[in-house]
Design an enzyme around this catalytic site. Structure first.
Site, PDB file in Angstrom:
ATOM      1  N   ASN A  55      -0.770   1.006   6.014  1.00  0.00           N
ATOM      2  CA  ASN A  55      -0.029   0.020   5.221  1.00  0.00           C
ATOM      3  C   ASN A  55       0.376  -1.101   6.168  1.00  0.00           C
ATOM      4  O   ASN A  55       1.025  -0.848   7.175  1.00  0.00           O
ATOM      5  CB  ASN A  55       1.218   0.676   4.603  1.00  0.00           C
ATOM      6  CG  ASN A  55       2.082  -0.306   3.843  1.00  0.00           C
ATOM      7  OD1 ASN A  55       1.688  -1.439   3.596  1.00  0.00           O
ATOM      8  ND2 ASN A  55       3.274   0.123   3.470  1.00  0.00           N
ATOM      9  N   GLY A  56      -0.014  -2.356   5.875  1.00  0.00           N
ATOM     10  CA  GLY A  56       0.377  -3.464   6.733  1.00  0.00           C
ATOM     11  C   GLY A  56      -0.821  -4.244   7.228  1.00  0.00           C
ATOM     12  O   GLY A  56      -1.900  -4.224   6.630  1.00  0.00           O
TER      13      GLY A  56
ATOM     14  N   ARG B 125       3.932   0.274  -6.668  1.00  0.00           N
ATOM     15  CA  ARG B 125       3.904  -0.616  -5.512  1.00  0.00           C
ATOM     16  C   ARG B 125       2.768  -1.640  -5.616  1.00  0.00           C
ATOM     17  O   ARG B 125       2.764  -2.645  -4.910  1.00  0.00           O
ATOM     18  CB  ARG B 125       3.744   0.201  -4.223  1.00  0.00           C
ATOM     19  CG  ARG B 125       4.912   1.120  -3.950  1.00  0.00           C
ATOM     20  CD  ARG B 125       4.619   2.057  -2.799  1.00  0.00           C
ATOM     21  NE  ARG B 125       4.514   1.368  -1.532  1.00  0.00           N
ATOM     22  CZ  ARG B 125       5.528   1.164  -0.700  1.00  0.00           C
ATOM     23  NH1 ARG B 125       6.740   1.573  -1.026  1.00  0.00           N
ATOM     24  NH2 ARG B 125       5.361   0.554   0.444  1.00  0.00           N
TER      25      ARG B 125
ATOM     26  N   GLU C 272       4.186 -13.583 -13.753  1.00  0.00           N
ATOM     27  CA  GLU C 272       3.724 -12.426 -12.995  1.00  0.00           C
ATOM     28  C   GLU C 272       3.240 -11.286 -13.877  1.00  0.00           C
ATOM     29  O   GLU C 272       2.424 -10.484 -13.429  1.00  0.00           O
ATOM     30  CB  GLU C 272       4.797 -11.943 -12.010  1.00  0.00           C
ATOM     31  CG  GLU C 272       6.066 -11.395 -12.609  1.00  0.00           C
ATOM     32  CD  GLU C 272       7.107 -11.069 -11.543  1.00  0.00           C
ATOM     33  OE1 GLU C 272       6.754 -10.982 -10.353  1.00  0.00           O
ATOM     34  OE2 GLU C 272       8.282 -10.896 -11.898  1.00  0.00           O
TER      35      GLU C 272
ATOM     36  N   HIS D 125      11.466 -37.843 -13.999  1.00  0.00           N
ATOM     37  CA  HIS D 125      10.982 -38.315 -12.712  1.00  0.00           C
ATOM     38  C   HIS D 125       9.572 -37.789 -12.421  1.00  0.00           C
ATOM     39  O   HIS D 125       9.262 -37.409 -11.291  1.00  0.00           O
ATOM     40  CB  HIS D 125      11.958 -37.911 -11.600  1.00  0.00           C
ATOM     41  CG  HIS D 125      13.317 -38.520 -11.764  1.00  0.00           C
ATOM     42  ND1 HIS D 125      13.573 -39.847 -11.539  1.00  0.00           N
ATOM     43  CD2 HIS D 125      14.493 -37.974 -12.165  1.00  0.00           C
ATOM     44  CE1 HIS D 125      14.848 -40.102 -11.775  1.00  0.00           C
ATOM     45  NE2 HIS D 125      15.423 -38.982 -12.167  1.00  0.00           N
TER      46      HIS D 125
ATOM     47  N   CYS E 159       0.834  -1.201   0.000  1.00  0.00           N
ATOM     48  CA  CYS E 159       0.000   0.000   0.000  1.00  0.00           C
ATOM     49  C   CYS E 159       0.867   1.249   0.000  1.00  0.00           C
ATOM     50  O   CYS E 159       1.964   1.266   0.546  1.00  0.00           O
ATOM     51  CB  CYS E 159      -0.905   0.015   1.230  1.00  0.00           C
ATOM     52  SG  CYS E 159      -1.916  -1.445   1.427  1.00  0.00           S
TER      53      CYS E 159
ATOM     54  N   GLU F  36      13.695 -17.855 -12.489  1.00  0.00           N
ATOM     55  CA  GLU F  36      13.447 -16.418 -12.643  1.00  0.00           C
ATOM     56  C   GLU F  36      12.708 -16.121 -13.944  1.00  0.00           C
ATOM     57  O   GLU F  36      11.798 -15.290 -13.978  1.00  0.00           O
ATOM     58  CB  GLU F  36      14.765 -15.643 -12.581  1.00  0.00           C
ATOM     59  CG  GLU F  36      14.654 -14.142 -12.802  1.00  0.00           C
ATOM     60  CD  GLU F  36      13.750 -13.429 -11.805  1.00  0.00           C
ATOM     61  OE1 GLU F  36      13.380 -12.273 -12.091  1.00  0.00           O
ATOM     62  OE2 GLU F  36      13.412 -14.014 -10.749  1.00  0.00           O
TER      63      GLU F  36
ATOM     64  N   LYS G 195       9.031 -14.306 -14.199  1.00  0.00           N
ATOM     65  CA  LYS G 195       8.765 -13.112 -14.986  1.00  0.00           C
ATOM     66  C   LYS G 195       7.562 -13.310 -15.893  1.00  0.00           C
ATOM     67  O   LYS G 195       6.706 -12.435 -16.024  1.00  0.00           O
ATOM     68  CB  LYS G 195      10.000 -12.750 -15.845  1.00  0.00           C
ATOM     69  CG  LYS G 195      11.099 -12.072 -15.092  1.00  0.00           C
ATOM     70  CD  LYS G 195      10.689 -10.688 -14.628  1.00  0.00           C
ATOM     71  CE  LYS G 195      11.250 -10.333 -13.287  1.00  0.00           C
ATOM     72  NZ  LYS G 195      10.937 -11.156 -12.146  1.00  0.00           N
TER      73      LYS G 195
ATOM     74  N   LYS H 248       4.996  -4.127  -5.372  1.00  0.00           N
ATOM     75  CA  LYS H 248       6.445  -4.007  -5.505  1.00  0.00           C
ATOM     76  C   LYS H 248       7.155  -4.332  -4.200  1.00  0.00           C
ATOM     77  O   LYS H 248       8.145  -5.046  -4.177  1.00  0.00           O
ATOM     78  CB  LYS H 248       6.801  -2.584  -5.949  1.00  0.00           C
ATOM     79  CG  LYS H 248       8.296  -2.374  -6.220  1.00  0.00           C
ATOM     80  CD  LYS H 248       8.772  -3.212  -7.376  1.00  0.00           C
ATOM     81  CE  LYS H 248      10.204  -2.904  -7.754  1.00  0.00           C
ATOM     82  NZ  LYS H 248      10.707  -3.846  -8.772  1.00  0.00           N
TER      83      LYS H 248
ATOM     84  N   TRP I 291      -3.670  -2.254  -1.300  1.00  0.00           N
ATOM     85  CA  TRP I 291      -3.483  -3.618  -1.807  1.00  0.00           C
ATOM     86  C   TRP I 291      -4.169  -4.535  -0.810  1.00  0.00           C
ATOM     87  O   TRP I 291      -3.750  -4.636   0.342  1.00  0.00           O
ATOM     88  CB  TRP I 291      -2.002  -3.942  -1.922  1.00  0.00           C
ATOM     89  CG  TRP I 291      -1.677  -5.218  -2.627  1.00  0.00           C
ATOM     90  CD1 TRP I 291      -1.530  -5.413  -3.965  1.00  0.00           C
ATOM     91  CD2 TRP I 291      -1.421  -6.493  -2.011  1.00  0.00           C
ATOM     92  NE1 TRP I 291      -1.206  -6.722  -4.232  1.00  0.00           N
ATOM     93  CE2 TRP I 291      -1.134  -7.412  -3.048  1.00  0.00           C
ATOM     94  CE3 TRP I 291      -1.410  -6.956  -0.693  1.00  0.00           C
ATOM     95  CZ2 TRP I 291      -0.832  -8.742  -2.813  1.00  0.00           C
ATOM     96  CZ3 TRP I 291      -1.116  -8.294  -0.454  1.00  0.00           C
ATOM     97  CH2 TRP I 291      -0.834  -9.163  -1.500  1.00  0.00           C
TER      98      TRP I 291
END
Length: 609
Positions: free
Chosen positions: A100-101, A27, A489, A505, A2, A482, A486, A604, A74
């Protein structure tokens, strides 16, 4: 996560806050809102979706005011909606809060407020509990009411608070979530991150954990838990606001991909003297101290975790010290063996990742030495570490990390080589060989970026896929993780990575006609084995995009498409190999019409557990 912006001064708070919130869009958020003082009252306006929705809502409304707070949310508690958006207000509407949190004991507090004060709640959020608590305790002294509320709150959070009856101040609190104060002329600010304020101020206070702030038009006071004033040095922001602009690129992500040669050069060359000896000014680890280290943990989340996987490879290869890489969110809960002979390396782009901070504190409490790799000067991870290695990526705005990742890789190589020299585990000739390979990377990366159009053409033929496999061996495994991250997301394609040797396997059962497989084959010593793995998936109908060094043309007989990276030593291929995967993910997402810089559900800086 947030975003918080607060302003008090001679200007128009509404316009300044809206502009600041836009600069925090990177963010990640799902709604936005603002609260301002107006004619002795607080006016709150909030709307689900982008900030532009909020702007459309308040267009033509006179909300001019010298004081206000704003927020981008968020969701953690309650679905995205107008009601759940911030700011939240007390029962009488005289207190407004942005947050925020997470308030971990909000259910208990909610019950207490209902039973003891007959409070009825409008939203599903934990944030409304804060506003109602402060409202209950408020008797004309906002600061006192905030302290009383905070005493009852558990969790990790930053809050900003205004009161209708005290239009001359904003009160803010930090508990394990980022908060800064901007110092202006006849005005002051609070914010979650520096970019929100760069248009207006360069002088800031970095607020420490468990501190409360009171800002007025002409003052900014920092108070500790005992309400005693704390003196703080001013931090001067040196990077330019233009660094947070797109500069002609369609998206921040593409701009930041192209900034990687510079970021790698800055991160590397600032640490080398004229003889190419490594000088780590933020690391004081001596040979005697290193000799006592018998184990290293690299702990991080997401992209930074993938950088840690490459770091393990480099440290074990060069410095010959055993390394374990762990996901920060799991580290504390498996009771890891950590003592005074442990080196704990925390990797975080923002330096505010709560899971990483919590793991760091756990390791520190057991006596471990803490070394952090971060991109943000003065961040929480940096301040709580014994040694700090700053990347020189510059501000990274896109949610999907690119240049922060590659500069983290450079840091890992430098740390590994630094340790190897201290321990005497590397020869002078081999050190020079690896260093020359690292120094050649920025130029080779510039050449690689010239192939962007070729990669875009591959994306045009593959962007409609809904399932993608990444495979690799050796250090290519971490790069595969990675690359897969990418893609998923920013394009929302279901992708995952696996060590190529593990295909048989179980996972190979999922390969069928037309399955897209991206095969990394950049390791010379494992090249032939990767060609065999490609044959395995091709025999089952897979469409293969290969990634290899320019001199290894045999892969053309196996793969449907091939992307080449410049020839280089196996040791440094992870830094080059990831870039085509970033570009491929970018163009696939663009062709699918995705919101590349602000992908859905993502943030972010993840400042909640």
């Amino acid at each position: 996560m947030c975003g918080i912006v607060g302003y008090i001064g001679d200007g128009n708070a509404k316009d300044i806050i809206i502009d600041g919130l836009k600069r925090l869009e990177y963010r990640g958020y799902d709604s936005a809102g603002i609260a301002v003082h107006k004619d002795g009252n607080l006016v709150v306006r909030k709307h689900i979706g982008r900030i532009s929705n909020l702007e459309d809502m308040i267009q033509g409304e006179n909300l001019d005011s010298p004081v206000g707070i704003g927020h981008t949310r968020w969701a953690t508690h309650g679905a995205p909606s107008d009601i759940n958006a911030h700011p939240h207000s007390s029962r009488d509407g005289r207190i407004a809060v942005v947050h925020n949190g997470i308030i971990e004991n909000y259910v208990k507090l909610k019950q207490w407020l209902r039973e003891n004060h007959n409070i009825e709640f409008k939203s599903e959020t934990d944030t409304e509990v804060i506003a109602q608590l402060i409202g209950v305790f408020y008797d004309g002294d906002l600061l006192d009411a905030v302290y009383k509320a905070v005493d009852m709150m558990e969790g990790a959070y930053a809050i900003g608070v205004i009161a209708a009856d005290e239009p001359d101040k904003i009160v803010a609190v930090r508990r394990d979530a980022p908060l800064i104060v901007g110092l202006g002329n006849n005005c002051n600010f609070i914010a979650s991150d520096i970019p929100a304020l760069l248009k207006h101020v360069r002088k800031i206070y970095l607020i420490e954990n468990n501190e409360t702030v009171v800002i007025t038009k002409n003052s900014a006071k920092i108070l500790n838990e005992e309400r005693k004033e704390v003196k703080r040095d001013v931090f001067n922001v040196t990077w330019d606001a233009d660094a947070a602009e797109k500069e002609g690129y369609d998206h921040f992500m593409l701009k930041e991909i192209h900034e990687q040669p510079k970021g790698i050069y800055e991160t590397l060359m600032r640490r080398l003297d004229e003889n190419d000896s490594i000088k780590l000014d933020g690391i004081t680890l001596t040979k005697e101290e290193l000799d006592k280290i018998n184990k290293i943990y690299i702990v991080a989340c997401g992209t930074a975790y993938h950088a840690g996987l490459v770091g393990k490879y480099a440290i074990e290869k060069f410095a010959k010290i055993p390394v374990e890489v762990d996901v920060a969110s799991e580290f504390r809960y498996r009771d890891p063996f950590v003592d005074e002979n442990t080196l704990f390396i925390a990797v975080s782009q923002s330096g505010e990742t709560l899971d990483t901070l919590a793991a760091l504190r756990e390791a520190k409490s057991k006596g471990a030495r803490i070394l952090s790799v971060v991109n943000v000067v003065g961040s929480s991870v940096a301040r709580e570490s014994d040694d700090v290695f700053y990347t020189w990526a510059g501000p990274e705005i896109a949610v999907a990390s690119t240049k922060a990742y590659t500069t983290q890789l450079i840091c890992m190589y430098l740390i590994a080589l630094y340790m190897a020299v201290l321990k005497g585990s590397i020869t002078e000739d081999y050190y020079k060989f690896v260093m020359d390979e690292l120094k050649a990377l920025p130029e080779k990366l510039e050449e690689l970026l010239k192939k962007e159009k070729d990669i875009e053409e591959i994306a045009k033929s593959q962007y409609k896929r809904e399932c993608v496999f990444f495979i690799g061996r050796g250090s290519d495994v971490g790069v595969s993780y990675e690359g897969s991250l990418k893609l998923k997301e920013i394009s929302y394609i279901n992708s995952f990575a696996i060590a190529a040797g593990e295909l048989k396997h179980g996972t190979i059962a999922l390969i069928e006609q037309g399955t897209l497989v991206i095969a990394l084959a950049t390791q010379d010593k494992l090249y032939d084995k990767m060609l065999s793995n490609i044959q395995e998936v091709k025999a089952r109908g897979a469409y293969v995009i290969g990634l290899a060094k320019e001199s290894n043309k045999e892969i053309e007989a196996q793969a449907n498409d091939v992307i080449y990276i410049p020839d280089c030593a196996d040791e440094v291929t992870p830094i080059l190999a990831v870039v085509p995967l970033q570009i491929l993910a970018y163009y696939i997402a663009k062709l699918r019409g995705c919101d590349i810089d602000k992908p859905k559900n993502l943030a972010k800086s993840v400042t909640v557990e």
